[in-house]
Design a protein around this motif. Structure first.
Motif, PDB file in Angstrom:
ATOM      1  N   GLN A 276       1.121   3.686  -7.685  1.00 26.30           N
ATOM      2  CA  GLN A 276      -0.183   3.078  -7.425  1.00 26.30           C
ATOM      3  C   GLN A 276      -1.319   3.957  -7.921  1.00 26.30           C
ATOM      4  O   GLN A 276      -2.238   3.493  -8.592  1.00 26.30           O
TER       5      GLN A 276
ATOM      6  N   GLU B 255      -4.204   3.617 -11.274  1.00 30.71           N
ATOM      7  CA  GLU B 255      -5.656   3.772 -11.200  1.00 30.71           C
ATOM      8  C   GLU B 255      -6.206   4.545 -12.398  1.00 30.71           C
ATOM      9  O   GLU B 255      -7.347   4.320 -12.811  1.00 30.71           O
TER      10      GLU B 255
ATOM     11  N   THR C 162       2.855   4.323   2.506  1.00 31.98           N
ATOM     12  CA  THR C 162       1.493   4.615   2.093  1.00 31.98           C
ATOM     13  C   THR C 162       0.968   5.765   2.945  1.00 31.98           C
ATOM     14  O   THR C 162       1.426   5.960   4.079  1.00 31.98           O
TER      15      THR C 162
END
Length: 274
Positions: free
Chosen positions: A31, A35, A3
């Motif tokens: 990820q 969104e 991350t």
């Protein structure tokens, strides 16, 4: 961990001068795509073009060599490579004795492993005529006399198209794209070209939308994919290409390209801001 907060960004760093592929830090694309509603199969094809201006190594006699490097990371790769980690990795060749062909093959192998997909690598001499200064073609949006007071978060509500008008095929250009690194907060400056066929897109609304990225925290690749998805959802063009050319930082510039045309392959023009 892969991350952004676990990356080398924003941290005091010892700059190694020997080859170390473990310096490369991949960050999954999934990820951020979730969104904005992007799942497999991807609604776009494309590539991230990286230009590296600070690549040097030693030849067999120990004499320094330099090159301009172009890396093409496919948009379908599962990971992006965090930019500071790439800078650290490239700097690691500065005291390595290696022939150019072996360097090329090493870069292909390591970058492909980090991205999770084949990465194309081209090395050019600084004197090579491959990066002439030019500009992305298109109608410039930036001279519109608009009152603007919305600088984030990105507001897709500004986007609209006139579906009662005849379809057009055009390219629209803005130099006012700005966003921020999600880890360090440093500004990222870019020019963006939006080429499409379909109902005419409202140009004032498009410029307001692009300006609304101004305080937004997201990587270059993620911003371009957000623009693509918002345009498709709000304006429903028949064809769409979004191409951003970002200014250089740390000897690297990153230029994401996303298109509905799977055969589209962008040139790599060097703009005046690069």
């Amino acid at each position: 961990m892969s991350t952004p907060e676990h990356s080398p960004l924003g941290k005091t760093t010892l700059y190694a001068d020997r080859y170390d592929p473990s310096l490369l830090f991949p960050i999954p694309r999934a990820q951020k795509r979730l969104e904005i509603g992007v799942v497999e199969p991807l609604p776009f094809s494309g590539v991230d073009i990286w230009n590296a201006y600070e690549l040097s190594w030693l030849d067999a006699r120990g004499k320094p060599q330099v090159a301009l490097a172009e890396f093409r990371v496919p948009a379908a790769s599962p990971d992006i490579i965090e930019s500071k980690s790439l800078k650290l990795y490239l700097n690691g060749f500065s005291q390595e004795r290696i022939e150019a062909a072996a360097l090329h093959d090493t870069l292909v192998r390591d970058l492909s492993a980090a991205a999770g997909a084949p990465v194309e690598v081209a090395l050019r001499a600084p004197s090579a005529q491959g990066h002439a200064i030019t500009d992305l073609p298109g109608t410039l949006l930036d001279d519109q006399p608009l009152e603007i007071d919305d600088y984030g978060p990105p507001n897709a509500g500004y986007l609209s198209a006139d579906h009662n008008a005849a379809p057009v095929e055009e390219a629209l250009l803005s130099h006012l794209l700005r966003s921020n690194c999600p880890v360090t907060g440093q500004p990222d400056w870019g020019s963006v070209q939006i080429a499409y066929r379909g109902a005419p897109i409202d140009q004032a609304g498009l410029l307001r939308y692009l300006v609304s990225f101004r305080t937004h925290n997201e990587f270059h690749e993620q911003c371009v994919e957000r623009i693509f998805v918002d345009l498709m959802a709000r304006c429903a063009p028949e064809r769409l290409t979004v191409y951003a050319r970002y200014t250089r930082r740390g000897g690297l510039d990153i230029n994401p390209f996303r298109s509905t045309d799977p055969a589209a392959m962008p040139d790599n023009p060097r703009t005046a801001r690069q």
